[in-house]
Design a protein around this motif. Structure first.
Motif, PDB file in Angstrom:
ATOM      1  N   ASP A 119     -48.271 -11.979  93.324  1.00  0.00           N
ATOM      2  CA  ASP A 119     -49.480 -11.763  94.416  1.00  0.00           C
ATOM      3  C   ASP A 119     -50.415 -10.969  94.156  1.00  0.00           C
ATOM      4  OD1 ASP A 119     -48.064  -9.469  95.197  1.00  0.00           O
ATOM      5  OD2 ASP A 119     -47.133 -10.650  96.967  1.00  0.00           O
ATOM      6  N   ASP A 166     -41.822 -14.276  93.223  1.00  0.00           N
ATOM      7  CA  ASP A 166     -42.453 -13.375  93.964  1.00  0.00           C
ATOM      8  C   ASP A 166     -42.725 -14.044  95.392  1.00  0.00           C
ATOM      9  OD1 ASP A 166     -43.258 -10.732  94.162  1.00  0.00           O
ATOM     10  OD2 ASP A 166     -45.364 -11.428  93.703  1.00  0.00           O
ATOM     11  N   HIS A 245     -37.525  -5.960  95.860  1.00  0.00           N
ATOM     12  CA  HIS A 245     -38.829  -5.552  95.080  1.00  0.00           C
ATOM     13  C   HIS A 245     -38.129  -4.165  94.469  1.00  0.00           C
ATOM     14  CE1 HIS A 245     -41.604  -8.558  95.961  1.00  0.00           C
ATOM     15  NE2 HIS A 245     -42.515  -8.171  95.117  1.00  0.00           N
ATOM     16  N   HIS A 261     -42.299  -9.301  86.503  1.00  0.00           N
ATOM     17  CA  HIS A 261     -42.027  -8.976  87.951  1.00  0.00           C
ATOM     18  C   HIS A 261     -41.310  -9.908  88.827  1.00  0.00           C
ATOM     19  CE1 HIS A 261     -43.011  -7.087  91.967  1.00  0.00           C
ATOM     20  NE2 HIS A 261     -43.485  -8.339  92.152  1.00  0.00           N
TER      21      HIS A 261
HETATM   22 ZN   LIG Z   1     -44.106  -8.598  94.011  1.00  0.00          ZN
END
Ligand SMILES: [Zn+2]
Length: 349
Positions: A119, A166, A245, A261
């Motif tokens: 994001d 994410d 996270h 990620h």
């Molecule tokens: Zn993230």
């Protein structure tokens, strides 16, 4: 507190080649253009045509290879005066680079992601290298986000799976935020929660979850923008980032071969949602299955021992950030799950 929201938003096929027109509409006629590595040759020719036909002058151009803060300062002070806007074309690195330049120089930035692995293209933070270490810094939320869904469709699937991972993590992030309120009285911003939750719900409730479907991609892009905006609304990463996270950040620091990620975050979300007894655990699992995320990760799994080490390190990643992993008993329970759960273990090797 001042809140800025992206004002120029175009998410559709061929948007890349209409950038000149979009910039002209906003009166941005003198721009600094930044490309991620390897992308200039792909888009240069058509972008020139778009800029020329709208009489946009490219006053500065650079290809970005690093996200080291020294390089960012160098670029920022090399920019000629009277630039109206910065345009960043590429992945997370070049966009973070430009968001920080925009923050230093107080210029609007138009973010043009060519893949949607997280994001960051619409968030107010930037992940930079400071003295050789990755650091999350406050930066500037983009004034504009232009996403050509046809380019996203052609980008390697791992990036889109990363974006999905994410996004699905909003469920566990919101749970951890509310838990922090109950345990350590950290205030929760209800509006940021609403935006973040709506963002993930738009994705999960869409019936066709084919990652090559332009409409599904358009929705995911919009949802990731909303996730970025949720962070801007409350001035912290809380609505978008919880213990899942922290595990991913710890994995980045210690694993021999970290991956994208959102892939790491998606895997961690599945485990954390189980630990939280999160009412959406089964929904998370089925969305990850339906989109092909589980299948994709099982073909290139994360390292099991590195993942366990990341869980152990996760509570030390951020100071004063209460999550379910702040409770030692819960952490032990999670490690047991990761060691023994058969379904989860298809994502590890
Ligand atoms: Zn993230």
């Amino acid at each position: 507190m001042e809140i800025s929201i992206p004002t120029l938003l175009r998410i559709k096929p061929n948007a890349m080649y209409k950038i000149g027109k979009y910039l002209r509409k906003e009166n941005f006629t003198r721009i600094a253009l930044f490309y991620g590595e390897g992308l200039k040759s792909l888009f240069d020719e058509q972008l020139r045509i778009s800029f020329d036909s709208s009489e946009i002058k490219v006053k500065f151009e650079e290809v970005v290879y690093s996200n080291a803060v020294e390089d960012i300062f160098k670029s920022a002070f090399n920019l000629p005066p009277a630039i109206d806007a910065i345009v960043a074309i590429g992945g997370g690195k070049v966009i973070d680079y430009c968001k920080y330049i925009a923050f230093i120089l107080q210029l609007p930035i138009i973010s043009v992601p060519t893949s949607i692995s997280n994001d960051g293209f619409a968030s107010p933070g930037a992940s930079l290298l400071v003295n050789g270490r990755r650091k999350s810094q406050k930066a500037k939320i983009p004034f504009g986000v232009v996403i050509d869904t046809d380019i996203i469709r052609k980008s390697p699937v791992r990036y889109t799976y990363s974006g999905i991972g994410d996004l699905i993590s909003k469920y566990t992030a919101i749970y951890d935020w509310k838990l922090a309120y109950h345990m350590v009285q950290e205030p929760v911003n209800d509006f940021a929660v609403l935006i973040s939750r709506n963002a993930v719900e738009v994705m999960v409730s869409h019936s066709n979850k084919d990652i090559k479907d332009l409409e599904f991609l358009r929705l995911i892009c919009g949802c990731l923008v909303m996730s970025g905006v949720a962070m801007e609304v409350c001035g912290s990463s809380r609505p978008a980032s919880g213990s899942e996270h922290l595990i991913s950040h710890a994995y980045d620091m210690s694993a021999k071969k970290p991956t994208l990620h959102g892939i790491q975050v998606g895997v961690a979300t599945l485990a954390i949602s189980w630990l939280q007894n999160n009412p959406e655990h089964h929904l998370i699992k089925s969305v990850l299955e339906e989109t092909g995320f589980i299948d994709f990760v099982s073909r290139s799994p994360l390292n099991k021992q590195d993942f366990i080490d990341a869980i152990l390190q996760a509570p030390n990643v951020k100071e004063n950030y209460y999550t379910i992993l702040s409770d030692k008993e819960k952490m032990d329970k999670l490690i047991e799950y990761v060691q023994s759960d058969e379904y989860f273990n298809q994502l590890l090797a």
